[in-house]
Design a protein around this motif. Sequence first.
Motif, PDB file in Angstrom:
ATOM      1  N   GLY A 120      -3.946   1.514   3.467  1.00 32.04           N
ATOM      2  CA  GLY A 120      -4.196   1.649   4.891  1.00 32.04           C
ATOM      3  C   GLY A 120      -5.175   2.765   5.206  1.00 32.04           C
ATOM      4  O   GLY A 120      -5.409   3.679   4.417  1.00 32.04           O
ATOM      5  N   ILE A 121      -5.736   2.673   6.393  1.00 31.51           N
ATOM      6  CA  ILE A 121      -6.771   3.608   6.820  1.00 31.51           C
ATOM      7  C   ILE A 121      -6.219   5.016   7.025  1.00 31.51           C
ATOM      8  O   ILE A 121      -6.891   5.998   6.722  1.00 31.51           O
ATOM      9  CB  ILE A 121      -7.501   3.100   8.092  1.00 31.51           C
ATOM     10  CG1 ILE A 121      -8.757   3.928   8.372  1.00 31.51           C
ATOM     11  CG2 ILE A 121      -6.581   3.096   9.292  1.00 31.51           C
ATOM     12  CD1 ILE A 121      -9.849   3.742   7.370  1.00 31.51           C
ATOM     13  N   GLY A 122      -4.986   5.142   7.510  1.00 29.23           N
ATOM     14  CA  GLY A 122      -4.412   6.478   7.740  1.00 29.23           C
ATOM     15  C   GLY A 122      -4.291   7.272   6.456  1.00 29.23           C
ATOM     16  O   GLY A 122      -4.640   8.452   6.406  1.00 29.23           O
ATOM     17  N   ALA A 123      -3.793   6.614   5.405  1.00 27.43           N
ATOM     18  CA  ALA A 123      -3.664   7.298   4.116  1.00 27.43           C
ATOM     19  C   ALA A 123      -5.035   7.620   3.540  1.00 27.43           C
ATOM     20  O   ALA A 123      -5.226   8.678   2.939  1.00 27.43           O
ATOM     21  CB  ALA A 123      -2.858   6.441   3.142  1.00 27.43           C
ATOM     22  N   ALA A 124      -5.990   6.728   3.733  1.00 30.82           N
ATOM     23  CA  ALA A 124      -7.348   6.979   3.230  1.00 30.82           C
ATOM     24  C   ALA A 124      -7.966   8.183   3.941  1.00 30.82           C
ATOM     25  O   ALA A 124      -8.632   9.008   3.307  1.00 30.82           O
ATOM     26  CB  ALA A 124      -8.222   5.738   3.402  1.00 30.82           C
ATOM     27  N   GLU A 125      -7.734   8.298   5.238  1.00 29.05           N
ATOM     28  CA  GLU A 125      -8.256   9.448   5.981  1.00 29.05           C
ATOM     29  C   GLU A 125      -7.595  10.742   5.510  1.00 29.05           C
ATOM     30  O   GLU A 125      -8.261  11.768   5.368  1.00 29.05           O
ATOM     31  CB  GLU A 125      -8.058   9.247   7.483  1.00 29.05           C
ATOM     32  CG  GLU A 125      -8.995   8.211   8.056  1.00 29.05           C
ATOM     33  CD  GLU A 125      -8.715   7.882   9.515  1.00 29.05           C
ATOM     34  OE1 GLU A 125      -7.695   8.368  10.059  1.00 29.05           O
ATOM     35  OE2 GLU A 125      -9.515   7.142  10.098  1.00 29.05           O
ATOM     36  N   GLU A 178       2.816  -0.912   6.734  1.00 29.44           N
ATOM     37  CA  GLU A 178       3.684  -1.982   6.278  1.00 29.44           C
ATOM     38  C   GLU A 178       2.851  -2.995   5.509  1.00 29.44           C
ATOM     39  O   GLU A 178       1.746  -3.335   5.910  1.00 29.44           O
ATOM     40  CB  GLU A 178       4.347  -2.641   7.477  1.00 29.44           C
ATOM     41  CG  GLU A 178       5.308  -3.729   7.064  1.00 29.44           C
ATOM     42  CD  GLU A 178       6.020  -4.291   8.271  1.00 29.44           C
ATOM     43  OE1 GLU A 178       6.026  -5.499   8.425  1.00 29.44           O
ATOM     44  OE2 GLU A 178       6.542  -3.473   9.051  1.00 29.44           O
ATOM     45  N   LEU A 179       3.394  -3.458   4.410  1.00 33.30           N
ATOM     46  CA  LEU A 179       2.684  -4.421   3.589  1.00 33.30           C
ATOM     47  C   LEU A 179       2.706  -5.800   4.225  1.00 33.30           C
ATOM     48  O   LEU A 179       3.709  -6.224   4.771  1.00 33.30           O
ATOM     49  CB  LEU A 179       3.343  -4.523   2.205  1.00 33.30           C
ATOM     50  CG  LEU A 179       3.248  -3.301   1.311  1.00 33.30           C
ATOM     51  CD1 LEU A 179       4.054  -3.559   0.045  1.00 33.30           C
ATOM     52  CD2 LEU A 179       1.820  -2.995   0.966  1.00 33.30           C
ATOM     53  N   THR A 180       1.581  -6.486   4.149  1.00 33.33           N
ATOM     54  CA  THR A 180       1.570  -7.877   4.566  1.00 33.33           C
ATOM     55  C   THR A 180       2.162  -8.696   3.442  1.00 33.33           C
ATOM     56  O   THR A 180       2.254  -8.244   2.299  1.00 33.33           O
ATOM     57  CB  THR A 180       0.127  -8.343   4.839  1.00 33.33           C
ATOM     58  OG1 THR A 180      -0.595  -8.306   3.612  1.00 33.33           O
ATOM     59  CG2 THR A 180      -0.549  -7.474   5.879  1.00 33.33           C
ATOM     60  N   SER A 181       2.552  -9.932   3.750  1.00 31.51           N
ATOM     61  CA  SER A 181       3.135 -10.772   2.697  1.00 31.51           C
ATOM     62  C   SER A 181       2.113 -11.046   1.608  1.00 31.51           C
ATOM     63  O   SER A 181       2.437 -11.065   0.430  1.00 31.51           O
ATOM     64  CB  SER A 181       3.671 -12.073   3.289  1.00 31.51           C
ATOM     65  OG  SER A 181       2.621 -12.784   3.913  1.00 31.51           O
ATOM     66  N   ARG A 182       0.841 -11.217   1.977  1.00 29.52           N
ATOM     67  CA  ARG A 182      -0.214 -11.432   0.980  1.00 29.52           C
ATOM     68  C   ARG A 182      -0.340 -10.209   0.073  1.00 29.52           C
ATOM     69  O   ARG A 182      -0.378 -10.330  -1.142  1.00 29.52           O
ATOM     70  CB  ARG A 182      -1.549 -11.697   1.684  1.00 29.52           C
ATOM     71  CG  ARG A 182      -2.703 -11.855   0.726  1.00 29.52           C
ATOM     72  CD  ARG A 182      -4.027 -12.075   1.513  1.00 29.52           C
ATOM     73  NE  ARG A 182      -5.107 -11.602   0.712  1.00 29.52           N
ATOM     74  CZ  ARG A 182      -5.694 -10.424   0.813  1.00 29.52           C
ATOM     75  NH1 ARG A 182      -5.307  -9.577   1.722  1.00 29.52           N
ATOM     76  NH2 ARG A 182      -6.680 -10.073   0.028  1.00 29.52           N
ATOM     77  N   SER A 183      -0.356  -9.041   0.671  1.00 27.86           N
ATOM     78  CA  SER A 183      -0.474  -7.809  -0.106  1.00 27.86           C
ATOM     79  C   SER A 183       0.701  -7.640  -1.047  1.00 27.86           C
ATOM     80  O   SER A 183       0.535  -7.315  -2.212  1.00 27.86           O
ATOM     81  CB  SER A 183      -0.556  -6.587   0.808  1.00 27.86           C
ATOM     82  OG  SER A 183      -1.696  -6.638   1.602  1.00 27.86           O
ATOM     83  N   SER A 184       1.900  -7.865  -0.528  1.00 29.11           N
ATOM     84  CA  SER A 184       3.104  -7.713  -1.349  1.00 29.11           C
ATOM     85  C   SER A 184       3.078  -8.659  -2.534  1.00 29.11           C
ATOM     86  O   SER A 184       3.380  -8.274  -3.663  1.00 29.11           O
ATOM     87  CB  SER A 184       4.356  -7.990  -0.523  1.00 29.11           C
ATOM     88  OG  SER A 184       4.458  -7.069   0.525  1.00 29.11           O
ATOM     89  N   LEU A 185       2.715  -9.898  -2.283  1.00 25.83           N
ATOM     90  CA  LEU A 185       2.693 -10.891  -3.338  1.00 25.83           C
ATOM     91  C   LEU A 185       1.662 -10.547  -4.403  1.00 25.83           C
ATOM     92  O   LEU A 185       1.945 -10.570  -5.600  1.00 25.83           O
ATOM     93  CB  LEU A 185       2.405 -12.275  -2.753  1.00 25.83           C
ATOM     94  CG  LEU A 185       2.260 -13.410  -3.759  1.00 25.83           C
ATOM     95  CD1 LEU A 185       3.569 -13.595  -4.511  1.00 25.83           C
ATOM     96  CD2 LEU A 185       1.850 -14.683  -3.056  1.00 25.83           C
ATOM     97  N   VAL A 186       0.465 -10.192  -3.958  1.00 29.50           N
ATOM     98  CA  VAL A 186      -0.603  -9.899  -4.913  1.00 29.50           C
ATOM     99  C   VAL A 186      -0.272  -8.661  -5.730  1.00 29.50           C
ATOM    100  O   VAL A 186      -0.435  -8.645  -6.950  1.00 29.50           O
ATOM    101  CB  VAL A 186      -1.960  -9.750  -4.191  1.00 29.50           C
ATOM    102  CG1 VAL A 186      -3.038  -9.285  -5.145  1.00 29.50           C
ATOM    103  CG2 VAL A 186      -2.352 -11.076  -3.557  1.00 29.50           C
ATOM    104  N   VAL A 187       0.228  -7.617  -5.087  1.00 29.78           N
ATOM    105  CA  VAL A 187       0.587  -6.396  -5.814  1.00 29.78           C
ATOM    106  C   VAL A 187       1.707  -6.682  -6.804  1.00 29.78           C
ATOM    107  O   VAL A 187       1.645  -6.273  -7.966  1.00 29.78           O
ATOM    108  CB  VAL A 187       0.990  -5.265  -4.836  1.00 29.78           C
ATOM    109  CG1 VAL A 187       1.604  -4.097  -5.586  1.00 29.78           C
ATOM    110  CG2 VAL A 187      -0.223  -4.809  -4.040  1.00 29.78           C
TER     111      VAL A 187
END
Length: 135
Positions: free
Chosen positions: A34-39, A1-10
């Motif tokens: 996220g780490i799961g997708a990176a793995e 889930e995106l954080t509000s900071r992440s959503s805003l910056v993206v």
Amino acid sequence: ELTSRSSLVVALYWHRPDTICERHAHAALVDAIGIGAAESAADLMRSLSHPQRLLTLCALGSEEKSVAELRDEIGGIEQVPMSQQLMRLRADGLVESRREGTSVYYRITRPEVLRVIEALQVVYCRPGKARRKAG
């Protein structure tokens, strides 16, 4: 889930890239992935890291092919190494197989694998050597 900071910056970066610095946009994208997708991506890259496996997946593309068809298309790979690479791809969940009589047919099972293979073909295949698209 995106954080509000992440959503805003993206959102800012994609709609008005000149309004935000690249470092913040990159950090937000890393948060979003996220780490799961990176793995998962790292696991896929490990599976692709052998030239014969990569050639096999490129030869398969969006089609189903027998081991004999794959060997003919790729050339230069003997039966035993080809079988070993196909077993590894199957164990890693990148391909599925089915038997029809004495022939075994393989196909790519995961859409993200096909997308990565297609991207690699765009970058590395010469135009005359690129695989034809089905359909």
